[in-house]
Design a protein around this motif. Structure first.
Motif, short mmCIF file in Angstrom:
data_model
loop_
_atom_site.label_atom_id
_atom_site.label_comp_id
_atom_site.label_asym_id
_atom_site.label_seq_id
_atom_site.Cartn_x
_atom_site.Cartn_y
_atom_site.Cartn_z
N LEU A 1 0.82 -1.22 0.00
CA LEU A 1 0.00 0.00 0.00
C LEU A 1 0.86 1.27 0.00
O LEU A 1 0.36 2.36 0.24
N ASN A 2 2.15 1.11 -0.26
CA ASN A 2 3.12 2.21 -0.28
C ASN A 2 3.30 2.87 1.09
O ASN A 2 3.62 4.04 1.17
N VAL A 3 3.05 2.12 2.15
CA VAL A 3 3.27 2.61 3.51
C VAL A 3 4.64 2.13 3.94
O VAL A 3 4.93 0.93 3.89
N GLN A 4 5.49 3.08 4.35
CA GLN A 4 6.85 2.74 4.73
C GLN A 4 7.13 3.25 6.13
O GLN A 4 6.63 4.31 6.52
N PRO A 5 7.97 2.53 6.87
CA PRO A 5 8.33 3.02 8.21
C PRO A 5 9.26 4.23 8.10
O PRO A 5 10.02 4.36 7.15
N VAL A 6 9.16 5.10 9.10
CA VAL A 6 10.04 6.26 9.17
C VAL A 6 11.39 5.79 9.72
O VAL A 6 11.45 5.02 10.68
N GLU A 7 12.47 6.26 9.11
CA GLU A 7 13.81 5.90 9.59
C GLU A 7 14.03 6.56 10.94
O GLU A 7 13.70 7.73 11.12
N THR A 8 14.61 5.80 11.86
CA THR A 8 14.78 6.35 13.21
C THR A 8 16.19 6.15 13.74
O THR A 8 17.03 7.03 13.62
N VAL A 9 16.46 5.01 14.35
CA VAL A 9 17.71 4.79 15.08
C VAL A 9 18.91 5.04 14.16
O VAL A 9 19.00 4.49 13.07
N GLY A 10 19.81 5.90 14.65
CA GLY A 10 21.02 6.21 13.91
C GLY A 10 20.89 7.45 13.04
O GLY A 10 21.88 7.95 12.51
N THR A 11 19.70 7.97 12.86
CA THR A 11 19.51 9.17 12.06
C THR A 11 19.48 10.40 12.96
O THR A 11 19.31 10.31 14.17
N GLN A 12 19.63 11.55 12.36
CA GLN A 12 19.54 12.81 13.10
C GLN A 12 18.06 13.12 13.35
O GLN A 12 17.21 12.88 12.49
N PHE A 13 17.74 13.63 14.52
CA PHE A 13 16.36 13.96 14.88
C PHE A 13 15.79 14.97 13.90
O PHE A 13 16.40 15.99 13.59
N ASP A 14 14.61 14.67 13.36
CA ASP A 14 13.91 15.57 12.44
C ASP A 14 12.49 15.78 12.98
O ASP A 14 11.68 14.84 12.98
N ILE B 1 3.19 7.44 3.95
CA ILE B 1 2.73 6.89 2.68
C ILE B 1 3.31 7.81 1.61
O ILE B 1 3.02 9.00 1.60
N ARG B 2 4.18 7.23 0.82
CA ARG B 2 5.01 8.00 -0.11
C ARG B 2 5.74 9.08 0.71
O ARG B 2 6.56 8.75 1.53
N GLU B 3 5.45 10.35 0.50
CA GLU B 3 6.13 11.40 1.26
C GLU B 3 5.25 12.01 2.34
O GLU B 3 5.67 12.91 3.05
N LYS B 4 4.02 11.54 2.47
CA LYS B 4 3.09 12.10 3.46
C LYS B 4 3.21 11.31 4.77
O LYS B 4 3.10 10.09 4.78
N LEU B 5 3.40 12.02 5.87
CA LEU B 5 3.54 11.39 7.17
C LEU B 5 2.17 10.95 7.68
O LEU B 5 1.23 11.72 7.75
N LEU B 6 2.06 9.65 8.02
CA LEU B 6 0.83 9.14 8.62
C LEU B 6 0.86 9.36 10.13
O LEU B 6 -0.12 9.78 10.73
#
Length: 189
Positions: A125-138, A168-173
């Protein structure tokens, strides 16, 4: 007896005009009335045509509105059914896992497989997890639930994911709930 000429002169003297002229002036208003009636009938016909057209347009508009409502409901039902379908297998596997009589390790392995199946359904459904651990806080995709004092990691680096975020794609759920590094040495720099 008087002659017709005398009678006519007498009538002219009393303000009576020629009988032909009197009759002619009566004929003109009759012509005006008949032309006004004809124009009135024409306007009534045009009015009736416009009213008929208005009624037809209102009916067409009402039909189009009803058709649009039905099409929107059908589209929503189609979207929901296509969205729910991949998760039916996940539910079936959860039910099988609840009925199983296995060890804790087998149950854990089964739940991991179900989680993988769920992740695959979301990817479809084009839903992807947000990258977290190891990334800079956004702050656009992360929500900081707290910070951890450390000198090992850069300031504001995500150290721990508490709840996974999705887009979903570039939109934050929903944003990811995270704990971030608080490095006092880098803040002072």
């Amino acid at each position: 007896m008087r002659s017709s000429k005398e009678m006519q002169d007498e009538m002219n003297g009393q303000g009576v005009t020629d009988p032909e002229v009197v009759l002619g002036s009566d004929v003109e208003p009759v012509n005006e009335v008949s032309s006004a009636q004809a124009e009135l009938e024409q306007l009534k016909g045009e009015r009736d045509q416009l009213l008929d057209r208005l009624v037809r347009l209102q009916a067409e508009f009402d039909n189009a509105r009803k058709r649009e409502i039905k099409e929107r409901a059908d589209s929503r039902d189609y979207t929901v059914s296509n969205t729910v379908e991949p998760f039916l297998g996940v539910m079936d596997n959860f039910q099988l896992a609840l009925k199983a009589d296995g060890t804790a390790e087998q149950l854990r392995a089964g739940v991991e497989l179900i989680l993988k199946q769920m992740e695959d359904a979301l990817k479809g459904l084009n839903v992807q997890p947000v990258e977290t651990v190891g990334t800079q806080f956004d702050p656009r995709i992360h929500e900081a639930l707290g910070s951890i004092e450390t000198k090992e990691f850069p300031d504001h680096q995500v150290l721990e994911e508490i709840r996974r975020g999705y887009k979903i794609r570039e939109k934050l759920l929903r944003p990811a709930l995270v704990r971030i590094a608080a490095n006092a040495d880098q803040v002072a720099d």
